[in-house]
Design a protein around this motif. Structure first.
Motif, short mmCIF file in Angstrom:
data_model
loop_
_atom_site.label_atom_id
_atom_site.label_comp_id
_atom_site.label_asym_id
_atom_site.label_seq_id
_atom_site.Cartn_x
_atom_site.Cartn_y
_atom_site.Cartn_z
N ALA A 1 85.24 56.86 44.96
CA ALA A 1 86.16 56.96 46.08
C ALA A 1 87.28 57.87 45.61
CB ALA A 1 86.68 55.58 46.46
N PRO A 2 88.02 58.48 46.50
CA PRO A 2 89.05 59.39 46.03
C PRO A 2 89.99 58.79 44.97
CG PRO A 2 88.80 59.65 48.37
CD PRO A 2 87.94 58.48 47.95
N PRO B 1 94.70 59.11 43.51
CA PRO B 1 95.28 57.95 44.19
C PRO B 1 96.22 58.27 45.34
CG PRO B 1 96.34 58.28 42.07
CD PRO B 1 95.20 59.27 42.15
N GLY B 2 96.68 59.50 45.43
CA GLY B 2 97.56 59.91 46.53
C GLY B 2 97.22 61.32 46.95
N ALA B 3 97.66 61.70 48.13
CA ALA B 3 97.36 63.03 48.67
C ALA B 3 97.80 64.12 47.69
CB ALA B 3 98.04 63.23 50.01
N GLY B 4 96.83 64.92 47.23
CA GLY B 4 97.12 66.03 46.35
C GLY B 4 97.42 65.68 44.91
N GLU B 5 97.38 64.39 44.58
CA GLU B 5 97.79 63.93 43.25
C GLU B 5 96.63 63.34 42.46
OE1 GLU B 5 100.85 64.31 42.00
OE2 GLU B 5 101.65 65.16 43.86
N ALA C 1 86.17 68.68 33.31
CA ALA C 1 85.27 68.04 34.28
C ALA C 1 86.02 67.08 35.21
CB ALA C 1 84.16 67.30 33.54
N VAL C 2 86.96 66.32 34.66
CA VAL C 2 87.79 65.42 35.48
C VAL C 2 88.60 66.25 36.47
CG1 VAL C 2 89.78 63.86 35.40
CG2 VAL C 2 87.87 63.50 33.86
N THR C 3 89.14 67.35 35.99
CA THR C 3 89.96 68.23 36.84
C THR C 3 89.13 68.78 37.99
OG1 THR C 3 91.36 68.80 34.95
CG2 THR C 3 91.41 70.30 36.84
N GLU C 4 87.91 69.21 37.73
CA GLU C 4 87.06 69.74 38.80
C GLU C 4 86.77 68.67 39.85
OE1 GLU C 4 86.27 72.87 39.60
OE2 GLU C 4 87.68 73.25 37.97
N ARG C 5 86.52 67.45 39.40
CA ARG C 5 86.30 66.36 40.36
C ARG C 5 87.55 66.15 41.22
NH1 ARG C 5 82.87 61.23 38.21
NH2 ARG C 5 80.88 62.32 38.10
N MET C 6 88.72 66.23 40.61
CA MET C 6 89.96 66.05 41.37
C MET C 6 90.17 67.18 42.36
SD MET C 6 92.50 64.68 38.41
CE MET C 6 92.16 63.14 37.56
N ARG C 7 89.92 68.40 41.94
CA ARG C 7 90.05 69.54 42.85
C ARG C 7 89.12 69.38 44.05
NH1 ARG C 7 90.01 73.72 38.08
NH2 ARG C 7 92.24 73.99 37.74
N ALA C 8 87.92 68.86 43.82
CA ALA C 8 86.97 68.64 44.91
C ALA C 8 87.48 67.61 45.92
CB ALA C 8 85.62 68.20 44.35
N ARG D 1 97.82 68.69 41.87
CA ARG D 1 98.53 68.35 40.64
C ARG D 1 97.77 67.25 39.93
NH1 ARG D 1 101.37 69.30 44.51
NH2 ARG D 1 101.42 67.20 45.32
N GLN D 2 98.02 67.17 38.64
CA GLN D 2 97.33 66.18 37.82
C GLN D 2 98.36 65.54 36.90
OE1 GLN D 2 94.59 67.90 34.92
NE2 GLN D 2 93.01 66.57 35.78
N SER D 3 98.27 64.23 36.74
CA SER D 3 99.20 63.50 35.89
C SER D 3 98.46 62.61 34.92
CB SER D 3 100.11 62.60 36.74
OG SER D 3 100.86 63.36 37.65
N VAL D 4 99.15 62.25 33.86
CA VAL D 4 98.67 61.26 32.91
C VAL D 4 99.89 60.49 32.43
CG1 VAL D 4 98.77 62.83 30.92
CG2 VAL D 4 97.25 60.86 30.86
N THR D 5 99.73 59.19 32.26
CA THR D 5 100.79 58.36 31.70
C THR D 5 100.34 57.89 30.33
OG1 THR D 5 101.44 57.63 33.91
CG2 THR D 5 102.17 56.28 32.05
N LEU D 6 101.14 58.18 29.33
CA LEU D 6 100.82 57.81 27.96
C LEU D 6 101.50 56.50 27.60
CD1 LEU D 6 101.22 61.35 26.38
CD2 LEU D 6 99.14 60.24 27.20
#
Length: 158
Positions: free
Chosen positions: A61-62, A86-90, A114-121, A126-131
């Protein structure tokens, strides 16, 4: 460095993902976080039943785009990643790890791509990560891939 092939995880990968993720969390955060915090992260993020259920979500799911893995020549899982939108465009990278003996072989970069391509699809821009901690051992990896921000919350345009 060799060619790294990323594929979607299947049910048979669940135990290997769980074990790899737990080992990487312990190796990365023991001594950086309190022991109970490290074990809480392992318990929360590495549960075999949780990972198995997440792999079993048909089509994702998105907000959840599934687990991806990299295996070595012997078929052992040596890298894993998960993300979603989890959110529009994020886009959000939920997990990304490579076995310590296989780091600097391009596994993390291939999984992130690969994760980025799935997100773009799914229309992420934008892409985020919390460390988990300041001066996180993954910080140089994310900075090298264009992520910027505070030491714990990093973002980049994709």
């Amino acid at each position: 460095m060799h060619t790294v092939e990323v594929r979607p995880a299947v049910a048979a990968d669940a135990a290997a993902i769980s074990q790899l993720l737990a080992a990487v969390i312990r190796e990365s955060y023991t001594g950086r976080l309190e022991a109970n915090a490290v074990e809480h992260m392992v318990g929360t993020n590495c549960s075999l039943s949780r990972i198995g259920a997440e792999i079993g979500i048909p089509g994702g799911a998105p907000s959840w785009l599934g687990w991806l893995v990299v295996t070595n020549a012997g078929g052992r899982v040596v890298g894993a990643a998960a993300g979603g939108v989890p959110g529009a465009g994020e886009g959000e990278v939920y997990a990304l790890c490579a076995a310590p003996l296989f780091r600097r072989d391009g596994i993390g970069s291939a999984l992130l791509a690969a994760v980025t391509e799935r997100m773009r699809a799914h229309a992420a821009e934008r892409q985020s990560v919390t460390l988990p901690c300041d001066a996180d051992p993954a910080l140089p990896f994310y900075n090298a891939h264009g992520f910027k921000g505070s030491e714990r919350r990093l973002t980049r345009d994709i």
